[in-house]
Every structure is written in C-alpha cells, then in structure tokens.
Scaffold this motif. Structure first.
Motif, short mmCIF file in Angstrom:
data_model
loop_
_atom_site.label_atom_id
_atom_site.label_comp_id
_atom_site.label_asym_id
_atom_site.label_seq_id
_atom_site.Cartn_x
_atom_site.Cartn_y
_atom_site.Cartn_z
N HIS A 138 0.78 -1.21 0.00
CA HIS A 138 0.00 0.00 0.00
C HIS A 138 0.82 1.27 0.00
N PHE A 139 2.12 1.16 0.13
CA PHE A 139 2.96 2.33 0.27
C PHE A 139 4.16 2.23 -0.67
N ASP A 140 4.45 3.31 -1.39
CA ASP A 140 5.57 3.33 -2.32
C ASP A 140 6.72 4.12 -1.69
N ARG A 141 7.58 3.40 -1.00
CA ARG A 141 8.70 4.03 -0.30
C ARG A 141 9.63 4.76 -1.25
N ARG A 142 9.88 4.19 -2.41
CA ARG A 142 10.80 4.81 -3.38
C ARG A 142 10.28 6.16 -3.87
N GLU A 143 8.99 6.23 -4.06
CA GLU A 143 8.40 7.51 -4.48
C GLU A 143 8.42 8.50 -3.32
N ALA A 144 8.16 8.02 -2.13
CA ALA A 144 8.09 8.90 -0.96
C ALA A 144 9.43 9.56 -0.64
N VAL A 145 10.53 8.83 -0.81
CA VAL A 145 11.84 9.42 -0.45
C VAL A 145 12.24 10.54 -1.38
N THR A 146 11.59 10.67 -2.52
CA THR A 146 11.96 11.73 -3.47
C THR A 146 11.69 13.12 -2.92
N ILE A 183 6.05 2.40 10.99
CA ILE A 183 6.00 3.15 12.25
C ILE A 183 7.40 3.62 12.62
N GLU A 184 8.38 2.75 12.44
CA GLU A 184 9.76 3.12 12.71
C GLU A 184 10.21 4.27 11.81
N LEU A 185 9.82 4.20 10.52
CA LEU A 185 10.13 5.29 9.59
C LEU A 185 9.47 6.59 10.05
N ALA A 186 8.23 6.50 10.45
CA ALA A 186 7.48 7.69 10.87
C ALA A 186 8.14 8.34 12.08
N LYS A 187 8.67 7.54 12.98
CA LYS A 187 9.30 8.08 14.18
C LYS A 187 10.61 8.79 13.88
N THR A 188 11.27 8.43 12.78
CA THR A 188 12.57 9.03 12.48
C THR A 188 12.46 10.36 11.76
N LEU A 189 11.30 10.67 11.20
CA LEU A 189 11.15 11.90 10.42
C LEU A 189 10.54 13.03 11.26
N GLU A 224 8.02 16.12 11.95
CA GLU A 224 6.58 16.15 11.65
C GLU A 224 6.28 16.70 10.25
N ASP A 225 6.90 17.83 9.87
CA ASP A 225 6.60 18.42 8.56
C ASP A 225 7.02 17.51 7.41
N LYS A 226 8.16 16.86 7.54
CA LYS A 226 8.63 15.95 6.50
C LYS A 226 7.84 14.64 6.52
N ARG A 227 7.45 14.20 7.71
CA ARG A 227 6.70 12.94 7.83
C ARG A 227 5.39 13.03 7.07
N ALA A 228 4.68 14.13 7.22
CA ALA A 228 3.40 14.29 6.54
C ALA A 228 3.59 14.23 5.02
N ALA A 229 4.57 14.96 4.51
CA ALA A 229 4.82 14.98 3.06
C ALA A 229 5.29 13.61 2.57
N PHE A 230 6.13 12.96 3.35
CA PHE A 230 6.67 11.64 3.00
C PHE A 230 5.55 10.63 2.81
N PHE A 231 4.66 10.55 3.79
CA PHE A 231 3.59 9.55 3.71
C PHE A 231 2.52 9.94 2.70
N GLU A 232 2.28 11.21 2.54
CA GLU A 232 1.33 11.64 1.50
C GLU A 232 1.83 11.22 0.12
N LEU A 245 12.35 14.02 0.18
CA LEU A 245 13.25 14.26 1.30
C LEU A 245 14.60 14.80 0.82
N ASP A 246 15.29 15.49 1.71
CA ASP A 246 16.65 15.94 1.38
C ASP A 246 17.59 14.72 1.45
N GLU A 247 18.80 14.90 0.98
CA GLU A 247 19.73 13.79 0.85
C GLU A 247 20.03 13.12 2.20
N LYS A 248 20.17 13.91 3.26
CA LYS A 248 20.47 13.36 4.58
C LYS A 248 19.34 12.44 5.06
N ASP A 249 18.09 12.91 4.92
CA ASP A 249 16.95 12.10 5.34
C ASP A 249 16.77 10.88 4.43
#
Length: 159
Positions: A45-53, A125-131, A133-141, A55-59
């Motif tokens: 249900h989640f496209d991690r490869r698309e979501a990381v685009t 959940i582990e991914l969500a905890k590392t980001l 709040e502002d980046k987490r919302a955009a990442f999962f969206e 994020l900045d390089e460090k994240d």
C-alpha cells in the motif's frame, strides 16, 4: 448412522466449488493488480521509493539505511511466501486434486503474507518516528499518492 454416498459427493462438490472460488478470486486479483506499478510495489500500500523523493539527501540516506537494516529480516518471509505459491501451483497441476493440502497451503501462504504485512507496518511506524513532523506528513502523503490516484481514476470511470 450411515451417510449416503450421494451426500458425501454433494458435500465434496460444494467444498470443491468454495475452494475454487476462493483461490480463483485470489488469483484473479493478483492478475488484475499485476502490472499496476512497474517497480513491483503494486501489492503493498505504500511506495517508499516515491516517498523518499521529497526528502533531502540526509533524510533519504537515513530512510534507506533503516530500510536496508530491516530488509534482511523480511527475506525469509518472502522466500516462504514464494515456496507456498510454488507448492500451490504443484497441487493445482497434480493429476488428482488434494483439497486438504490445497487449503492448508493456502492458509499457510496467507499467514505468511500477514507476517510480512505486520513487519512492514512496524517498519512504517519506525520510519514515521525518524522523520520530523513536517517531512513525515509529506513523505507519507507522497508514498500513498499513487494508490489514491489509481482509486480516483477508477471511481471517475464509474461516474
């Protein structure tokens, strides 16, 4: 009390039809969902490869490392899932259908799939905890976006 042969055959026929409908439905849904995403993420249900685009390089590096750390734990489950699918193919191809073995193998395959999904949920959940709040919302969206687009286009076809 003796059960007539006709009742036994009728019960076996009904059981066989039910099993075939369940497995047929599963296979059809796998076939329909097969080419939805060329990168092979159509099942989840989640496209991690698309979501990381987004994020900045460090994240991105942090997320990729976290995913790599968890990937090794998932391999045995995927291997087991593949073995169950191969066994089902053999059972369905056999000269005589063994409904009990088919049902057991299918149940084992679904149990393995649930284990994979549970592990993926814990990873999310582990991914969500590392980001933050502002980046987490955009990442999962972004990660859930392709599923929503497909659903919206499908709903648009019905109107």
């Amino acid at each position: 009390m003796r059960i007539s042969r006709q009742r036994i055959l009728s019960a076996a026929l009904i059981l066989s039809i039910a099993v075939n409908l369940i497995i047929g439905g599963f296979l059809i849904t796998q076939w329909i969902d097969h080419d939805r995403d060329k990168r092979g993420h159509g099942k989840f249900h989640f496209d991690r490869r698309e979501a990381v685009t987004i994020l900045d390089e460090k994240d991105q590096e942090k997320i990729q490392q976290l995913w790599k750390d968890n990937r090794g734990s998932l391999r045995p489950f995927f291997r087991e899932f593949r073995e169950h699918r191969e066994k089902l193919a053999e059972l369905f191809s056999a000269e005589k259908l063994d409904l009990v073995a088919i049902n057991e193998t299918y149940a084992d395959m679904i149990a393995t799939q649930i284990q994979i999904e549970s592990f993926l949920q814990a990873s999310m959940i582990e991914l969500a905890k590392t980001l933050p709040e502002d980046k987490r919302a955009a990442f999962f969206e972004k990660g859930f976006e392709h599923r929503q687009k497909w659903r919206d286009s499908k709903d648009g076809d019905k109107k």
